[in-house]
Scaffold this active site. Structure first.
Site, PDB file in Angstrom:
ATOM      1  N   CYS A 276       0.844  -1.191   0.000  1.00  0.00           N
ATOM      2  CA  CYS A 276       0.000   0.000   0.000  1.00  0.00           C
ATOM      3  C   CYS A 276       0.882   1.244   0.000  1.00  0.00           C
ATOM      4  CB  CYS A 276      -0.941   0.007   1.203  1.00  0.00           C
ATOM      5  SG  CYS A 276      -0.099   0.283   2.782  1.00  0.00           S
TER       6      CYS A 276
ATOM      7  N   CYS B 298       3.309   1.864   2.869  1.00  0.00           N
ATOM      8  CA  CYS B 298       4.615   1.206   2.780  1.00  0.00           C
ATOM      9  C   CYS B 298       5.571   2.037   1.929  1.00  0.00           C
ATOM     10  CB  CYS B 298       4.470  -0.189   2.179  1.00  0.00           C
ATOM     11  SG  CYS B 298       3.352  -1.296   3.066  1.00  0.00           S
TER      12      CYS B 298
ATOM     13  N   ASP C  80       1.128  -2.475 -31.100  1.00  0.00           N
ATOM     14  CA  ASP C  80       1.398  -3.913 -31.135  1.00  0.00           C
ATOM     15  C   ASP C  80       2.846  -4.255 -31.443  1.00  0.00           C
ATOM     16  OD1 ASP C  80       1.351  -3.144 -33.884  1.00  0.00           O
ATOM     17  OD2 ASP C  80       0.983  -5.234 -34.430  1.00  0.00           O
TER      18      ASP C  80
ATOM     19  N   ASP D 159      -1.205   3.190 -32.764  1.00  0.00           N
ATOM     20  CA  ASP D 159      -0.219   2.816 -33.771  1.00  0.00           C
ATOM     21  C   ASP D 159      -1.006   2.415 -35.023  1.00  0.00           C
ATOM     22  OD1 ASP D 159       2.243   1.894 -34.957  1.00  0.00           O
ATOM     23  OD2 ASP D 159       1.534  -0.128 -34.530  1.00  0.00           O
TER      24      ASP D 159
ATOM     25  N   ASP E 132       6.724  -0.147 -30.271  1.00  0.00           N
ATOM     26  CA  ASP E 132       5.708   0.506 -29.450  1.00  0.00           C
ATOM     27  C   ASP E 132       5.895   0.237 -27.960  1.00  0.00           C
ATOM     28  OD1 ASP E 132       4.239   1.546 -31.657  1.00  0.00           O
ATOM     29  OD2 ASP E 132       3.389  -0.437 -31.988  1.00  0.00           O
TER      30      ASP E 132
END
Length: 754
Positions: A54, A57, A645, A462, A649
């Site tokens: 969390c 921390c 993809d 893209d 990228d």
């Protein structure tokens, strides 16, 4: 950190700088081998701290490390659990940093993907076992409690005490075992004189158990063992669900290293060949690269002509022709003919290494992201302790029932305000939403991906493989005779070139291969039919000189010619996906802007943008250009959804506010993206945005329910109208309400699909 990754970090090739003292040798790990200098002379260290869960921390670690002498930067990534420290090694040693983490009860491990995975799986098993034990104990203790409640008037004291002792024998070891995740975190916070959410949780559980033991020893009518184990059970559910969501976010930078060739074939001065590890290859050396081999280095072609798969650089699926004088890059694939390359960069300075560094920087940039639930939790701990203390003091000082009754009311306040609803508000909605998306072929990988997707206001696509199908398709089939198409396909069957494959795929019937077909690498195919030379290939090799008006760099072409003067042109285009128009239209209506960011040619990108009515587009962008472009959008207060993809990228996907990638994408892009969607359509992106926005609304509703619950329950508990047992039931009830509200997302989707 693996050795290869360490080498990438050591940009100056200097030896690690480390200061040791006898006292520091007792650190949990020796970080010496993982410390390297940057260009400014400062030391840097990457570690995994698997026990963080969390923002409390994170604040604890970053706050304490930043107080140490010489520390410039200490950042923790909550999703990947990765700690990055930048400091002056002449003032503080790396061992001292590790010792500080040990003292905080956050023992680190070296940044090694395998170690990280093993530690994460181990922690998941610990939480799952603790939750199972707490659930089993809660069920049994509640059965005993029901027996006590139902027989309150007729049950004798001896029978009641026996049931209480049995409950205690179940609850005490359960609390000792299942409460460890909270106890350890609370102790770590108290050691640094700070508070986190686990401090009041631990205090409430221990006080409830202690009061229950005291009540049982005094043969009192009520004990509260059920409250303690029920409290632990629901909190562990929230902790486990939240951790499972977070564990899906993996660091992708290291996976890029699998694209690197392990060795390179060096051409010696005498013409003989020798194999060297890529780390040992120096600029100026000559490397021989065979067909089908990954190019191991960045360099310049000095002999040969070939075609390479350059999707790492441009994202373009079509091969790129290279010849003497052209640059080639490590990680790309030689697909046509052998070549020789002169090395221009060392292994840790190649384009592939640069992409790794870009990804690591992009991932670490998310360390400051704090969710709404965690922001609300920042004020939770001190407020709860203050209210509980005021309750105890008020009833002890003003009441007539003594400290015993005052303490019971104080415990009730601690229990009834425990953040079960707050802790479950986010993960329950995430789990339901993720399940819905999974059934629609969308995998949610990032723990906070849904929240960020709901806030995105700009989508950047893209082109190749994302808006388009990523495969060349014959576009002028109708203008070509069946005889010419059949002849061309018969020739093309002998080649593995993408355009040849597209030509064969355009045939409606089986293709008959021709004999004695010769392939000229990078040029085309040739055979003789009754002394008639037939060729299919590029225009210059086929002798086309008078059709310059047909040249168009938005399409790819092949020419079929023969000795009689036949000239047939075959054109190929990477076509838009079937639902690209509807997906872009939805995005334009829902978000502020839709843009294209591609490494492809300008005319090809412009054509796609015009077809989709997208006014903003950028072409010929390399990985670094994409990072800079997204940073520009971020500087203008935009929250970008990046959809891509290709390997090129991957850094942009990591840098973007939120990212998505198709299942057909490269492995590294899938690992980097927050969402992975199946199929060859963009409809999943629309569904993901829709569900993410609905999930965000439900999360806000859950927080509202939690606030209303506390506004009603806390005053009642402070007023003495709520016992610890009733408090635990109310707390559990609030959790159930939050969970049921999350399930409304599934019901609304059923109505939407009708």
């Amino acid at each position: 950190m693996s050795k290869c990754c360490s080498d990438l970090k050591n940009q100056n090739h200097e030896e690690p700088v480390e200061i040791k003292t006898p006292k520091e040798v007792s650190a949990s790990i020796d970080p010496t081998a993982y410390v390297y200098k940057n260009d400014a002379g400062l030391s840097q260290l990457h570690l995994i701290v698997d026990t963080i869960h969390c923002p409390s921390c994170i604040r604890l670690i970053e706050g304490n490390l930043n107080k140490m002498d010489g520390i410039e930067t200490a950042r923790v990534n909550l999703s990947t659990k990765r700690l990055y420290v930048l400091w002056d090694a002449t003032k503080t040693s790396a061992t001292a940093i590790v010792r500080k983490l040990d003292d905080l009860d956050f023992p680190p491990t070296p940044y090694n993907p395998a170690l990280m995975s093993n530690a994460s799986e181990k922690e998941d098993k610990v939480l799952l076992k603790a939750m199972g034990v707490a659930g089993f104990a809660a069920a049994n203790v509640m059965l005993l409690s029901v027996a006590v409640w139902s027989g309150a008037d007729d049950m004798g004291p001896a029978t009641r005490d026996l049931l209480h002792w049995i409950s205690g024998l179940i609850a005490l070891p359960t609390v000792a075992y299942s409460g460890q995740p909270f106890f350890r975190s609370a102790i770590a916070a108290l050691k640094t004189r700070s508070l986190n959410m686990d401090v009041p949780i631990s205090l409430a559980v221990l006080l409830a158990v202690g009061m229950s033991v005291a009540e049982t020893l005094q043969s009192a009518q009520h004990a509260y063992f059920d409250a303690s184990v029920m409290l632990l059970f629901f909190l562990l559910i929230g902790r486990y669900l939240d951790r499972r969501m977070r564990s899906k976010a993996q660091s992708a930078a290291q996976n890029l290293l699998s694209l690197r060739a392990i060795a390179a074939t060096i051409i010696k001065d005498d013409g003989t060949h020798a194999s060297l590890p890529v780390e040992a290859v120096e600029p100026g050396m000559k490397v021989a690269i065979a067909v089908g081999e990954k190019i191991p280095v960045d360099g310049t072609v000095i002999n040969g002509t070939t075609e390479i798969d350059s999707s790492l650089i441009t994202g373009e699926s079509l091969p790129q022709k290279v010849s003497v004088g052209n640059d080639v890059f490590a990680g790309t694939l030689n697909i046509s003919t052998p070549i020789e390359v002169e090395v221009t960069a060392q292994d840790d300075q190649t384009l592939l290494s640069e992409i790794v560094k870009l990804m690591e920087t992009a991932e670490q940039g998310r360390a400051k992201y704090v969710r709404l639930a965690d922001r609300a939790a920042q004020i939770y701990a001190p407020v709860v302790h203050i209210l509980s203390a005021l309750t105890f003091i008020g009833w002890w000082a003003l009441g007539d029932n003594g400290w015993h009754f005052a303490l019971m009311n104080a415990i009730a306040v601690l229990i009834i305000t425990c953040p079960c609803a707050l802790g479950l508000a986010v993960p329950t909605v995430q789990v339901v939403a993720s399940g819905l998306l999974l059934r629609r072929g969308i995998l949610v990988k990032a723990a906070d991906g849904l929240e960020r997707l709901a806030d995105a206001d700009v989508v950047v696509f893209d082109k190749t493989g994302t808006l388009t199908k990523g495969q060349p398709v014959l576009t002028n089939k109708d203008s070509i005779s069946s005889e010419d198409l059949s002849l061309a396909a018969s020739l093309a069957l002998s080649s593995k070139h993408p355009l040849s494959k597209a030509l064969v795929a355009a045939m409606d019937r089986p293709v008959v291969p021709l004999d004695k077909v010769h392939e000229e690498p990078g040029q085309g195919l040739e055979c003789y039919l009754n002394e008639n030379r037939v060729r299919i290939g590029n225009r210059s090799w086929c002798g086309i000189t008078d059709n310059d008006d047909m040249m168009n760099d938005t399409v790819s072409e092949l020419w079929l010619t023969d000795s009689s003067g036949k000239e047939v042109r075959f054109t190929f285009e990477d076509q838009l996906k079937d639902d690209a128009h509807s997906a872009v239209d939805y995005a334009q209506k829902t978000l502020k802007s839709v843009e294209i960011l591609s490494g492809d040619r300008k005319r090809a990108v412009k054509q796609a943008a015009e077809q989709l009515s997208i006014s903003k587009w950028t072409a010929e962008a390399n990985p670094k250009d994409k990072i800079l472009y997204l940073d520009g959008l971020s500087d203008n207060s935009h929250k970008v959804l990046m959809v891509g993809d290709g390997l090129n990228d991957a850094p942009a996907l990591a840098r973007a506010f939120v990212s998505a990638s198709p299942a057909t994408a490269s492995d590294i892009s899938q690992t980097t993206a927050d969402f992975i969607f199946q199929g060859n359509k963009l409809k999943p992106i629309i569904e993901a945005i829709t569900i993410a926005k609905r999930a965000r609304d439900l999360i806000f509703q859950n927080f509202g329910l939690a606030i209303v619950y506390n506004m009603i329950a806390v005053p009642l508990a402070m007023s003495g109208y709520v016992t610890p047992l009733i408090a635990s039931l109310a707390m559990s009830g609030s959790s159930v309400v939050v969970t049921l509200n999350a399930l409304r997302l599934r019901l609304s989707e059923k109505e939407h699909s009708k």
